[in-house]
Scaffold this active site. Sequence first.
Site, PDB file in Angstrom:
ATOM      1  N   ASN A  26      10.223 -13.459  14.062  1.00  0.00           N
ATOM      2  CA  ASN A  26       8.789 -13.301  14.320  1.00  0.00           C
ATOM      3  C   ASN A  26       7.909 -14.262  13.535  1.00  0.00           C
ATOM      4  O   ASN A  26       6.706 -14.279  13.730  1.00  0.00           O
ATOM      5  CB  ASN A  26       8.372 -11.860  14.017  1.00  0.00           C
ATOM      6  CG  ASN A  26       9.140 -10.887  14.865  1.00  0.00           C
ATOM      7  OD1 ASN A  26       8.990 -10.873  16.075  1.00  0.00           O
ATOM      8  ND2 ASN A  26       9.988 -10.086  14.245  1.00  0.00           N
ATOM      9  N   CYS A  31       0.878  -1.167   0.000  1.00  0.00           N
ATOM     10  CA  CYS A  31       0.000   0.000   0.000  1.00  0.00           C
ATOM     11  C   CYS A  31       0.916   1.217   0.000  1.00  0.00           C
ATOM     12  O   CYS A  31       2.079   1.102  -0.381  1.00  0.00           O
ATOM     13  CB  CYS A  31      -0.973  -0.016   1.177  1.00  0.00           C
ATOM     14  SG  CYS A  31      -0.224   0.036   2.824  1.00  0.00           S
ATOM     15  N   GLY A  32       0.453   2.372   0.414  1.00  0.00           N
ATOM     16  CA  GLY A  32       1.300   3.551   0.407  1.00  0.00           C
ATOM     17  C   GLY A  32       2.503   3.435   1.310  1.00  0.00           C
ATOM     18  O   GLY A  32       3.626   3.744   0.917  1.00  0.00           O
TER      19      GLY A  32
END
Length: 148
Positions: free
Chosen positions: A99, A65-66
């Site tokens: 993670n 996305c942005g």
Amino acid sequence: MRIAVGADINGLELKEVVKAHLESEGHEVIDFGVASDQDLDYPDVAEPVARAVAAGEVDRAVLCCGTGLGMAIVANKVRGVRAAPVTDPYSAERAIMSNNAKVLCLGGLVVGKNVAPLLVDHWVKGEFAGGNSGRKVAKIEALDAREG
């Protein structure tokens, strides 16, 4: 590896770069859109991609996305999914190794087209290390279970 990709309009150009790179590396890429000027909000893309990861339909996913932040926020709402927005190679590597983040989020307005393949490579080539990180990820999974 079977890898999903998805983007909103702000991440479309970067998604296409990532998709071409993954295909050139021999990965099977499943494109969840956005296509051309299609007006789709990032939650409309991130949720089905995250659900595909959670269901084991794909091994991993890249969302653009942005900034990468919105996609990560949405993907992290899906139980069992860990999504990490990254802008540098070390964070990309640690996203998977420490993670076990199966979703990498990139920002089309902040990550350059020449940098994105490098970030993707660090993440794709990494594997979850377990050890001390395994204990921490187990606590995240327990939190997921309690929230469900």
